[in-house]
Design a protein around this motif. Structure first.
Motif, short mmCIF file in Angstrom:
data_model
loop_
_atom_site.label_atom_id
_atom_site.label_comp_id
_atom_site.label_asym_id
_atom_site.label_seq_id
_atom_site.Cartn_x
_atom_site.Cartn_y
_atom_site.Cartn_z
N GLY A 1 0.84 -1.18 0.00
CA GLY A 1 0.00 0.00 0.00
C GLY A 1 0.88 1.23 0.00
N PRO A 2 0.30 2.42 -0.10
CA PRO A 2 1.10 3.65 -0.12
C PRO A 2 1.91 3.81 1.17
CG PRO A 2 -1.17 4.07 -0.80
CD PRO A 2 -1.14 2.68 -0.25
N GLY A 3 3.22 3.75 1.05
CA GLY A 3 4.08 3.94 2.21
C GLY A 3 4.08 2.81 3.21
N ARG A 4 3.49 1.67 2.87
CA ARG A 4 3.42 0.56 3.81
C ARG A 4 3.29 -0.77 3.07
NH1 ARG A 4 -1.15 1.80 7.55
NH2 ARG A 4 -0.35 3.91 7.22
N VAL A 5 3.67 -1.84 3.75
CA VAL A 5 3.46 -3.19 3.25
C VAL A 5 2.99 -4.03 4.42
CG1 VAL A 5 4.49 -5.26 2.24
CG2 VAL A 5 5.23 -3.00 1.46
N THR A 6 1.81 -4.64 4.32
CA THR A 6 1.27 -5.47 5.39
C THR A 6 1.68 -6.91 5.16
OG1 THR A 6 -0.62 -4.00 5.72
CG2 THR A 6 -0.82 -6.24 6.56
N LEU A 7 2.41 -7.48 6.13
CA LEU A 7 2.82 -8.88 6.10
C LEU A 7 1.81 -9.68 6.92
CD1 LEU A 7 6.66 -8.42 6.79
CD2 LEU A 7 5.45 -8.32 4.60
N ASP A 8 1.17 -10.66 6.29
CA ASP A 8 0.16 -11.46 6.98
C ASP A 8 0.84 -12.53 7.83
OD1 ASP A 8 -1.79 -10.03 5.62
OD2 ASP A 8 -1.79 -11.44 3.94
N GLY A 9 0.48 -12.60 9.11
CA GLY A 9 1.03 -13.63 9.98
C GLY A 9 0.61 -15.02 9.53
N LEU A 10 1.57 -15.94 9.47
CA LEU A 10 1.29 -17.30 9.03
C LEU A 10 1.80 -18.29 10.08
CD1 LEU A 10 2.41 -17.01 5.29
CD2 LEU A 10 0.08 -16.90 6.19
N PRO A 11 1.10 -19.40 10.28
CA PRO A 11 1.49 -20.34 11.33
C PRO A 11 2.86 -20.98 11.12
CG PRO A 11 -0.28 -21.24 9.98
CD PRO A 11 -0.14 -19.81 9.60
N GLY A 12 3.33 -21.07 9.88
CA GLY A 12 4.62 -21.70 9.63
C GLY A 12 5.81 -20.77 9.79
N CYS A 13 5.58 -19.52 10.17
CA CYS A 13 6.67 -18.55 10.30
C CYS A 13 7.36 -18.70 11.66
CB CYS A 13 6.15 -17.13 10.14
SG CYS A 13 5.35 -16.80 8.56
N GLN A 14 8.62 -18.31 11.71
CA GLN A 14 9.34 -18.30 12.97
C GLN A 14 9.10 -17.01 13.75
OE1 GLN A 14 13.50 -19.63 12.63
NE2 GLN A 14 13.03 -20.34 10.55
N VAL A 15 9.14 -15.87 13.05
CA VAL A 15 8.97 -14.57 13.70
C VAL A 15 7.63 -13.94 13.32
CG1 VAL A 15 9.90 -12.23 13.90
CG2 VAL A 15 11.46 -14.20 13.80
N LEU A 16 7.27 -14.01 12.05
CA LEU A 16 6.09 -13.31 11.53
C LEU A 16 4.82 -14.15 11.73
CD1 LEU A 16 7.72 -11.97 8.25
CD2 LEU A 16 7.18 -10.65 10.31
N ARG A 17 4.50 -14.43 12.99
CA ARG A 17 3.31 -15.22 13.29
C ARG A 17 2.06 -14.36 13.41
NH1 ARG A 17 3.81 -20.40 14.96
NH2 ARG A 17 5.91 -21.27 15.03
N GLU A 18 2.24 -13.05 13.53
CA GLU A 18 1.11 -12.12 13.61
C GLU A 18 1.24 -11.09 12.49
OE1 GLU A 18 0.95 -10.34 17.43
OE2 GLU A 18 0.95 -12.25 18.52
N ASP A 19 0.11 -10.52 12.08
CA ASP A 19 0.12 -9.50 11.04
C ASP A 19 1.01 -8.34 11.46
OD1 ASP A 19 -1.69 -11.14 9.87
OD2 ASP A 19 -3.38 -9.76 9.96
N LEU A 20 1.74 -7.79 10.50
CA LEU A 20 2.61 -6.65 10.77
C LEU A 20 2.55 -5.70 9.59
CD1 LEU A 20 4.83 -5.37 12.63
CD2 LEU A 20 6.51 -6.53 11.16
N THR A 21 2.14 -4.46 9.84
CA THR A 21 2.15 -3.43 8.81
C THR A 21 3.47 -2.68 8.89
OG1 THR A 21 -0.25 -3.18 8.83
CG2 THR A 21 1.02 -1.35 7.94
N VAL A 22 4.32 -2.88 7.90
CA VAL A 22 5.67 -2.32 7.91
C VAL A 22 5.64 -0.94 7.27
CG1 VAL A 22 8.05 -2.64 7.16
CG2 VAL A 22 6.65 -4.63 7.75
N THR A 23 6.10 0.06 8.02
CA THR A 23 6.22 1.42 7.48
C THR A 23 7.66 1.93 7.54
OG1 THR A 23 5.62 2.32 9.65
CG2 THR A 23 3.85 2.07 8.02
N THR A 24 8.52 1.27 8.34
CA THR A 24 9.93 1.68 8.43
C THR A 24 10.83 0.46 8.43
OG1 THR A 24 10.00 1.63 10.86
CG2 THR A 24 9.30 3.71 9.82
#
Length: 599
Positions: free
Chosen positions: A484-507
């Motif tokens: 999205g404009p100025g951001r990228v939302t990473l969807d949390g997935l059960p198979g991830c080690q760190v990214l288990r919850e949604d994270l909207t990255v702006t920096t």
């Protein structure tokens, strides 16, 4: 009076006596008919939500395993509900061929229809009053692989026409059948091409789809007389995807039924939605001038097929005014940029077949290859004629070299410019250089394309791809994100080690995604020789995560500007010295085409 020779007289007399006395040999017995080695597969439409599936298995079919074993196909088959006493399928095998003393050589299932994404063609896709079917997920392997196909419904779209009741269509070149199973009351059209248009389509879109399809077919029939159009039944519908944003999207495929699905489609489509629709329809109709079955075994088969359809769609769309000149130029540069960024710093030849065919890679890289190779080498044939002759040769049972066909043409001695283009193309597809290096060397030699600094939109797109690489490493290869404009939302997935919850990255490391300094910072940070470099992803809520660096090649890479008029002139031009030879060969080419059409 005619006297028979003595030997003949004796033979006839002996036969006559034998018949009278009943001592003749018994009449020869009829040769036993061997058992039918084919599996009979029948699909019958029940309603929008389900099909009835029947298998009739010959005696030689002792282990009925399915041919397509990807996770999506297995999951689909596990939804089948048995209509006999032989038990369910585990998705891998059809099931036991014997159960409780009963021979299970005739299997029956109720198959739920689904709009879920399939690995290839959807096996049972619901529409209002119709069901699209493709037999790939039903096919068996080994001794059970020889199949006859039968479909049943009140009305059936198959093999380029509509019929009533039932049909036993011949498979396409890939050995599979696609059909549209309809209720008798479902609205169908015969002109300008056989079509079912779902009543739920927004007003005006049905007519727009037919206009786009017919215009593409007419344009390519004129431009590619040797690449024979393969008739289809067109089926257009709408769908909503659970869990997806409301942004419109499209998907489709071009087997013997050409399926078009408008996803989350607005009642009043805007300019971008209309452009998306034109791209889908024209791309899929373009496939019907290709021969995927004859290029499937080529290591570059999907690049040839999908990239070729993109190039044909692009030429038709520009000529018809469906895209502007500026949009056409952006499509060329966009495909180049995405192709270069998608290789991960590796040569094309080092990518596995699955990697070459993944996501947008064959579309983008193939489109760029067609455009650059065809324009780089003027010769006796223009771009249309080279493509036409390639498919003419394939249809005649020969095996033309794809790189030679694009760079030099198949009916003339290669020009010096063609030889240079061929060298660059082989270096790109077969050489040891990375894709980025091979493209950079080739593009530097082309006068209609020049480098320029990346724009803000380019930087955002590249950062999204880079974040996807971070996520893929953390999540065992899985990726789910929304830019999205100025951001990228990473969807949390059960198979991830760190990214288990949604994270909207702006920096990243405290720098905003839109900050022009970020690419250079990441390139320096991730190339640090000491330790294991990592980056911190931050969100507006103050939450942050730290992940290991990913390859930053391409983040600061220059973009390119295409001089579209010069590119189009290069695609059309034929040197004056070659025009006479070209016209002399025209009659021979027409003769070849006429002979092929008679076959």
């Amino acid at each position: 009076m005619y006297l028979r020779p003595p030997l003949l007289q004796t033979s006839l007399l002996s036969i006559g006596l034998a018949v009278l006395t009943g001592t003749a040999d018994a009449a020869p017995r009829s040769t036993p008919v061997p058992p039918d080695p084919f599996v009979q597969l029948t699909l019958r439409r029940l309603d929008d939500a389900s099909l009835e599936l029947r298998y009739e298995l010959p005696a030689g079919c002792t282990r009925a395993a399915f041919a397509q074993q990807d996770p999506a196909s297995q999951a689909f088959r596990r939804t089948w509900v048995p209509l006999d006493d032989c038990g369910p399928t585990d998705g891998v095998h059809l099931g036991p061929l014997e159960a409780t003393g009963e021979t299970c050589r005739q299997r029956r299932f109720r198959v739920p229809t689904t709009t879920a994404r399939a690995a290839a063609f959807p096996p049972a896709f619901p529409m209002q009053g119709a069901t699209y079917v493709h037999t790939g997920d039903y096919a068996l392997t080994g001794h059970c692989s020889r199949m006859r196909h039968h479909v049943e419904a009140e009305r059936i779209g198959v093999s380029g026409r509509f019929v009533l009741g039932h049909a036993s269509p011949e498979p396409a070149g890939d050995g599979q059948v696609s059909a549209l199973l309809l209720d008798r009351a479902s609205p169908v059209r015969e002109q300008p091409l056989p079509a079912f248009l779902d009543p739920r389509l927004p007003p005006g879109e049905a007519a727009r789809i037919l206009q786009l399809a017919q215009a593409t077919r007419t344009a390519l029939t004129r431009a590619l007389p040797g690449a024979r159009y393969q008739p289809v039944v067109l089926a257009a519908t709408v769908a909503r995807r659970d869990g997806e944003a409301g942004e419109p999207g499209v998907n489709g495929d071009a087997h013997d039924v050409l399926r078009l699905t408008l996803v989350n489609w607005p009642a009043q489509p805007d300019r971008e939605s209309e452009r998306l629709l034109a791209r889908l329809v024209s791309h899929e109709i373009s496939h019907r001038f290709q021969r995927r079955d004859l290029t499937a075994a080529d290591p570059q088969g999907r690049l040839i097929h999908e990239g070729g359809a993109e190039f044909l769609r692009w030429r038709v769309s520009l000529a018809q005014g469906w895209i502007t000149a500026e949009e056409a130029a952006q499509e060329v540069t966009g495909a180049l940029q995405r192709c270069r960024a998608s290789s991960g710093g590796r040569p094309w030849a080092a990518l596995s077949l699955a990697e070459r065919d993944a996501r947008r890679r064959p579309y983008d890289c193939g489109f760029a290859v067609y455009a650059m190779a065809l324009a780089a080498a003027p010769g006796p044939q223009d771009a249309w004629a080279r493509i036409d002759d390639y498919y003419l040769e394939l249809g005649a049972g020969r095996a033309p070299d794809f790189a030679t066909a694009l760079s030099c043409g198949l009916r003339a001695t290669c020009t010096p410019a063609g030889a240079r283009a061929l060298q660059h193309l082989r270096a790109l597809l077969e050489g040891p250089q990375t894709m980025d290096e091979a493209w950079q060397q080739w593009l530097a030699a082309l006068p209609w394309i020049t480098p320029q600094p990346p724009s803000a939109a380019d930087r955002e797109e590249r950062l999204a791809l880079w974040l996807a690489t971070l996520m893929r490493k953390d999540c065992g290869g899985a990726v789910s994100l929304t830019p999205g404009p100025g951001r990228v939302t990473l969807d949390g997935l059960p198979g991830c080690q760190v990214l288990r919850e949604d994270l909207t990255v702006t920096t990243v490391d405290g720098l905003a995604l839109a900050d022009a300094r970020l690419p250079a910072h990441l390139d320096a940070r991730c190339r640090e020789a000491q330790g294991s470099p990592a980056v911190e992803l931050g969100s507006p809520q103050g939450r942050s995560v730290v992940l290991p660096c990913a390859d930053t090649e391409g983040l600061a890479r220059p973009t390119y500007r295409v001089d579209l008029p010069a590119l189009l002139r290069a695609l059309e031009r034929t040197p004056a010295a070659a025009r006479t030879a070209s016209s002399m060969k025209k009659a021979a080419r027409s003769s070849d085409r006429a002979a092929l059409h008679r076959d």
